[in-house]
Write an enzyme that holds these catalytic residues in place. Structure first.
Site, PDB file in Angstrom:
ATOM      1  N   ASP A  31       0.850  -1.195   0.000  1.00 27.18           N
ATOM      2  CA  ASP A  31       0.000   0.000   0.000  1.00 27.18           C
ATOM      3  C   ASP A  31       0.886   1.245   0.000  1.00 27.18           C
ATOM      4  O   ASP A  31       1.910   1.303   0.676  1.00 27.18           O
ATOM      5  CB  ASP A  31      -0.906  -0.006   1.232  1.00 27.18           C
ATOM      6  CG  ASP A  31      -2.059   0.967   1.099  1.00 27.18           C
ATOM      7  OD1 ASP A  31      -3.199   0.513   0.966  1.00 27.18           O
ATOM      8  OD2 ASP A  31      -1.820   2.195   1.126  1.00 27.18           O
ATOM      9  N   ILE A  32       0.482   2.264  -0.761  1.00 29.89           N
ATOM     10  CA  ILE A  32       1.273   3.488  -0.881  1.00 29.89           C
ATOM     11  C   ILE A  32       1.256   4.306   0.411  1.00 29.89           C
ATOM     12  O   ILE A  32       2.180   5.103   0.643  1.00 29.89           O
ATOM     13  CB  ILE A  32       0.750   4.326  -2.078  1.00 29.89           C
ATOM     14  CG1 ILE A  32       1.801   5.274  -2.591  1.00 29.89           C
ATOM     15  CG2 ILE A  32      -0.536   5.054  -1.733  1.00 29.89           C
ATOM     16  CD1 ILE A  32       1.451   5.932  -3.921  1.00 29.89           C
ATOM     17  N   ASN A  86     -12.933  -3.298   2.130  1.00 30.08           N
ATOM     18  CA  ASN A  86     -13.958  -2.276   2.273  1.00 30.08           C
ATOM     19  C   ASN A  86     -14.834  -2.352   1.029  1.00 30.08           C
ATOM     20  O   ASN A  86     -14.341  -2.209  -0.086  1.00 30.08           O
ATOM     21  CB  ASN A  86     -13.325  -0.890   2.399  1.00 30.08           C
ATOM     22  CG  ASN A  86     -12.474  -0.761   3.648  1.00 30.08           C
ATOM     23  OD1 ASN A  86     -12.845  -1.262   4.705  1.00 30.08           O
ATOM     24  ND2 ASN A  86     -11.333  -0.106   3.534  1.00 30.08           N
ATOM     25  N   GLY A  92     -15.786   2.829   3.404  1.00 27.62           N
ATOM     26  CA  GLY A  92     -14.423   3.338   3.310  1.00 27.62           C
ATOM     27  C   GLY A  92     -13.690   2.976   2.037  1.00 27.62           C
ATOM     28  O   GLY A  92     -12.495   3.253   1.910  1.00 27.62           O
ATOM     29  N   GLN A  93     -14.379   2.349   1.069  1.00 27.96           N
ATOM     30  CA  GLN A  93     -13.689   2.005  -0.175  1.00 27.96           C
ATOM     31  C   GLN A  93     -13.397   3.274  -0.975  1.00 27.96           C
ATOM     32  O   GLN A  93     -14.294   4.102  -1.198  1.00 27.96           O
ATOM     33  CB  GLN A  93     -14.541   1.040  -1.020  1.00 27.96           C
ATOM     34  CG  GLN A  93     -13.798   0.532  -2.250  1.00 27.96           C
ATOM     35  CD  GLN A  93     -14.570  -0.533  -3.030  1.00 27.96           C
ATOM     36  OE1 GLN A  93     -15.731  -0.828  -2.707  1.00 27.96           O
ATOM     37  NE2 GLN A  93     -13.934  -1.098  -4.030  1.00 27.96           N
ATOM     38  N   HIS A  99      -9.973  -5.309  -3.571  1.00 28.49           N
ATOM     39  CA  HIS A  99      -8.678  -5.583  -2.949  1.00 28.49           C
ATOM     40  C   HIS A  99      -8.885  -5.976  -1.498  1.00 28.49           C
ATOM     41  O   HIS A  99      -9.820  -5.521  -0.842  1.00 28.49           O
ATOM     42  CB  HIS A  99      -7.739  -4.366  -3.042  1.00 28.49           C
ATOM     43  CG  HIS A  99      -8.353  -3.096  -2.539  1.00 28.49           C
ATOM     44  ND1 HIS A  99      -9.245  -2.367  -3.278  1.00 28.49           N
ATOM     45  CD2 HIS A  99      -8.212  -2.441  -1.369  1.00 28.49           C
ATOM     46  CE1 HIS A  99      -9.630  -1.295  -2.595  1.00 28.49           C
ATOM     47  NE2 HIS A  99      -9.023  -1.326  -1.411  1.00 28.49           N
ATOM     48  N   HIS A 101      -6.843  -5.842   2.063  1.00 28.45           N
ATOM     49  CA  HIS A 101      -5.708  -5.311   2.808  1.00 28.45           C
ATOM     50  C   HIS A 101      -5.186  -6.422   3.724  1.00 28.45           C
ATOM     51  O   HIS A 101      -5.973  -7.031   4.457  1.00 28.45           O
ATOM     52  CB  HIS A 101      -6.137  -4.154   3.715  1.00 28.45           C
ATOM     53  CG  HIS A 101      -6.738  -2.979   3.013  1.00 28.45           C
ATOM     54  ND1 HIS A 101      -6.048  -1.793   2.840  1.00 28.45           N
ATOM     55  CD2 HIS A 101      -7.958  -2.775   2.467  1.00 28.45           C
ATOM     56  CE1 HIS A 101      -6.832  -0.919   2.213  1.00 28.45           C
ATOM     57  NE2 HIS A 101      -7.996  -1.487   1.981  1.00 28.45           N
TER      58      HIS A 101
END
Ligand code: 5GP
Ligand code: ZN
Length: 113
Positions: A31-32, A86, A92-93, A99, A101
């Site tokens: 994740d960035i 999400n 919260g998407q 994806h 997490h």
């Protein structure tokens, strides 16, 4: 494949993102904006908007298996980790390409919501 989707761009290699793991139909990359020391996203190569559109149970199994592999490769087994998706903006998407997490490497809050 969507021209506008940032995860489709990552999957086709537009940004040179390193894959920490991959399988036939899924990839995993960091994740960035990591929320924990380990924060990897497990993503189907196919553009599927969110979990509610995932009808292929075998792909679901492949995604979960890759999430497990990511956690084990990061040294997270019974030390604790969390796998989250999400589904929808009210959950919260923010990226509308399915994806999961994989989060770990610190003590996680007991709260789910
Ligand atoms: P969501 O909020 O949709 O569940 O999660 C989207 C995640 O994608 C966020 O944690 C965000 O930091 C991450 N993200 C957004 N854009 C990029 C990107 O360009 N590269 C990577 N590696 N992660 C991204
Ligand atoms: Zn996409």
């Amino acid at each position: 494949m969507s021209d506008e989707c940032v995860f489709c761009k990552i999957i086709r290699g537009d940004f040179g993102t390193e894959f920490v793991a991959e399988s036939e139909r899924a990839v995993a990359f960091r994740d960035i904006a990591p929320a924990a020391p380990v924060h990897v996203l497990v993503v189907p190569r196919e553009h599927i908007e969110a979990l509610h559109q995932l009808e292929d149970a075998s792909l679901g199994g492949e995604l979960l298996a890759l999430a497990r592999q990511v956690a084990l490769d990061a040294g997270l087994d019974d030390s604790g980790f969390r796998v989250i998706t999400n589904n929808g903006s009210s959950a919260g998407q923010t990226v509308f390409h399915l994806h999961f997490h994989v989060i770990g490497g610190r003590t996680l809050s007991s709260s789910l919501a």
